[in-house]
Write a protein that holds these residues in place. Sequence first.
Motif, PDB file in Angstrom:
ATOM      1  N   THR A   6      52.763 101.023   9.760  1.00 36.32           N
ATOM      2  CA  THR A   6      52.709 100.629  11.013  1.00 36.32           C
ATOM      3  C   THR A   6      51.322  99.853  11.375  1.00 36.32           C
ATOM      4  O   THR A   6      50.500 100.500  11.904  1.00 36.32           O
ATOM      5  CB  THR A   6      53.393 101.109  12.274  1.00 36.32           C
ATOM      6  OG1 THR A   6      54.625 101.383  12.152  1.00 36.32           O
ATOM      7  CG2 THR A   6      53.212 100.301  13.478  1.00 36.32           C
ATOM      8  N   TRP A   7      50.989  98.907  11.017  1.00 37.57           N
ATOM      9  CA  TRP A   7      49.613  98.116  11.208  1.00 37.57           C
ATOM     10  C   TRP A   7      49.726  96.910  12.128  1.00 37.57           C
ATOM     11  O   TRP A   7      50.618  96.152  12.209  1.00 37.57           O
ATOM     12  CB  TRP A   7      49.358  97.468   9.754  1.00 37.57           C
ATOM     13  CG  TRP A   7      47.901  96.752   9.959  1.00 37.57           C
ATOM     14  CD1 TRP A   7      47.860  95.579  10.695  1.00 37.57           C
ATOM     15  CD2 TRP A   7      46.764  96.941   9.294  1.00 37.57           C
ATOM     16  NE1 TRP A   7      46.618  95.207  10.396  1.00 37.57           N
ATOM     17  CE2 TRP A   7      45.653  95.849   9.591  1.00 37.57           C
ATOM     18  CE3 TRP A   7      46.145  98.041   8.475  1.00 37.57           C
ATOM     19  CZ2 TRP A   7      44.453  95.931   9.269  1.00 37.57           C
ATOM     20  CZ3 TRP A   7      44.875  98.077   8.010  1.00 37.57           C
ATOM     21  CH2 TRP A   7      44.053  97.023   8.265  1.00 37.57           C
ATOM     22  N   ILE A   8      49.046  97.330  13.191  1.00 33.94           N
ATOM     23  CA  ILE A   8      48.854  96.413  14.426  1.00 33.94           C
ATOM     24  C   ILE A   8      47.625  95.690  14.423  1.00 33.94           C
ATOM     25  O   ILE A   8      46.735  96.095  14.365  1.00 33.94           O
ATOM     26  CB  ILE A   8      48.804  97.198  15.927  1.00 33.94           C
ATOM     27  CG1 ILE A   8      49.962  98.096  15.756  1.00 33.94           C
ATOM     28  CG2 ILE A   8      48.804  96.309  17.018  1.00 33.94           C
ATOM     29  CD1 ILE A   8      49.978  99.170  17.175  1.00 33.94           C
ATOM     30  N   ASP A   9      47.877  94.421  13.859  1.00 36.51           N
ATOM     31  CA  ASP A   9      46.727  93.250  13.865  1.00 36.51           C
ATOM     32  C   ASP A   9      45.895  93.280  15.018  1.00 36.51           C
ATOM     33  O   ASP A   9      46.290  93.122  16.056  1.00 36.51           O
ATOM     34  CB  ASP A   9      47.270  91.914  13.418  1.00 36.51           C
ATOM     35  CG  ASP A   9      47.189  91.786  12.031  1.00 36.51           C
ATOM     36  OD1 ASP A   9      46.422  92.246  11.249  1.00 36.51           O
ATOM     37  OD2 ASP A   9      48.082  91.170  11.265  1.00 36.51           O
ATOM     38  N   VAL A  10      44.449  93.312  14.868  1.00 36.90           N
ATOM     39  CA  VAL A  10      43.696  93.080  15.943  1.00 36.90           C
ATOM     40  C   VAL A  10      43.203  91.573  15.697  1.00 36.90           C
ATOM     41  O   VAL A  10      42.438  91.356  14.904  1.00 36.90           O
ATOM     42  CB  VAL A  10      42.439  93.945  16.064  1.00 36.90           C
ATOM     43  CG1 VAL A  10      41.483  93.727  16.926  1.00 36.90           C
ATOM     44  CG2 VAL A  10      42.973  95.528  16.211  1.00 36.90           C
ATOM     45  N   GLY A  48      42.535  96.501  11.823  1.00 40.65           N
ATOM     46  CA  GLY A  48      44.014  96.949  12.412  1.00 40.65           C
ATOM     47  C   GLY A  48      43.868  98.199  13.104  1.00 40.65           C
ATOM     48  O   GLY A  48      42.805  98.890  13.130  1.00 40.65           O
ATOM     49  N   GLY A  50      46.248 101.783  14.533  1.00 36.89           N
ATOM     50  CA  GLY A  50      47.342 102.555  14.447  1.00 36.89           C
ATOM     51  C   GLY A  50      47.006 103.958  14.361  1.00 36.89           C
ATOM     52  O   GLY A  50      46.253 104.340  15.124  1.00 36.89           O
ATOM     53  N   SER A  56      44.928 108.327  16.700  1.00 37.76           N
ATOM     54  CA  SER A  56      44.748 107.007  16.677  1.00 37.76           C
ATOM     55  C   SER A  56      43.503 106.668  15.950  1.00 37.76           C
ATOM     56  O   SER A  56      42.380 107.185  16.094  1.00 37.76           O
ATOM     57  CB  SER A  56      44.467 106.450  18.141  1.00 37.76           C
ATOM     58  OG  SER A  56      45.813 106.678  19.094  1.00 37.76           O
ATOM     59  N   THR A  58      41.110 103.048  14.451  1.00 39.25           N
ATOM     60  CA  THR A  58      40.924 101.564  14.091  1.00 39.25           C
ATOM     61  C   THR A  58      40.108 101.226  12.536  1.00 39.25           C
ATOM     62  O   THR A  58      39.346 101.982  12.509  1.00 39.25           O
ATOM     63  CB  THR A  58      39.834 100.937  15.158  1.00 39.25           C
ATOM     64  OG1 THR A  58      40.248 101.245  16.375  1.00 39.25           O
ATOM     65  CG2 THR A  58      39.632  99.452  14.877  1.00 39.25           C
ATOM     66  N   THR A  85      36.889  97.388  19.616  1.00 41.99           N
ATOM     67  CA  THR A  85      38.364  97.889  19.746  1.00 41.99           C
ATOM     68  C   THR A  85      38.343  99.327  19.512  1.00 41.99           C
ATOM     69  O   THR A  85      38.980 100.093  20.643  1.00 41.99           O
ATOM     70  CB  THR A  85      39.138  97.446  18.684  1.00 41.99           C
ATOM     71  OG1 THR A  85      39.390  95.839  18.522  1.00 41.99           O
ATOM     72  CG2 THR A  85      40.738  97.850  18.783  1.00 41.99           C
ATOM     73  N   LYS A  89      39.298 101.470  22.838  1.00 43.09           N
ATOM     74  CA  LYS A  89      40.523 102.382  22.618  1.00 43.09           C
ATOM     75  C   LYS A  89      40.240 104.092  22.407  1.00 43.09           C
ATOM     76  O   LYS A  89      41.041 104.800  22.274  1.00 43.09           O
ATOM     77  CB  LYS A  89      41.516 102.146  21.577  1.00 43.09           C
ATOM     78  CG  LYS A  89      42.169 100.718  21.897  1.00 43.09           C
ATOM     79  CD  LYS A  89      43.135 100.299  20.685  1.00 43.09           C
ATOM     80  CE  LYS A  89      43.714  99.260  20.930  1.00 43.09           C
ATOM     81  NZ  LYS A  89      44.848  99.084  22.225  1.00 43.09           N
TER      82      LYS A  89
END
Length: 250
Positions: A6-10, A48, A50, A56, A58, A85, A89
């Motif tokens: 699960t890669w969440i694009d930044v 990304g 995740g 957590s 980056t 980021t 976070k």
Amino acid sequence: MFDGATWIDVPVPVVATDPLRFRDSKRYLDRLKEARARTGLQDAIKIGFGRVDGLSMTLAVHEPEFLLGSLGTAAGEAFIRGADTALEKRTPYVVFTASRGARMQEGILSLMQMPRTTIAVRRLREAKLPYVVVLTNPTTGGVTASYAMLGDVHMAEPGALIGFAGPRVIEQTIREQLPDGFQRAEYLRDHGMIDMVVHRHDLRATLARLCGLLMRSPALENEPGVAVREIPTRTEAELQLIEDPSPNRT
């Protein structure tokens, strides 16, 4: 790398495509268009967010197929957005480098990304957030001369070429034959320039354990829908490092 893939694009900032408008700007614009079509990326660095083994994290990843992973204004902005980021976070920042160096079509603006990214790394250090670099093949030029060699920990993949100038240029300059394996990951580890050589299959587990130790987060908070991972027993040396994190320790 991320749990469940699960890669969440930044999102990264949009910058001027051809800031200097050199005489060969049309050729440069054509190469950019081709690289974007081939890779599906806007530039050479993808960011990304995740979880890696529940922690957590980056990530910034170079794409060597995008103009040799070169560092230009867009890539510099992407790296800085990744650092921002991580700061926002409160996560480790892990960078996978693969680059032939600065993007000379952007001239001085490309070279200015070296001090800009260095400042971003300093901000992470001031916030006491881990900054880990994974050096892949090749990592050279202005990337090596800036953020690639500023990590709290430096890993490298087996056999990766790492350096500023290439071996041929160095041999021609000093007029001497270089040692076998010069500028390869194993040679640099043996001579103290990097910390460890890790096979790609072992990177995920190694990064999770290392970043967990650097964040001093031996267990994940029990969040809804997130499985708590089992934490391996720490060695005596690791426990001593937590109690006394002095930089003078070896």
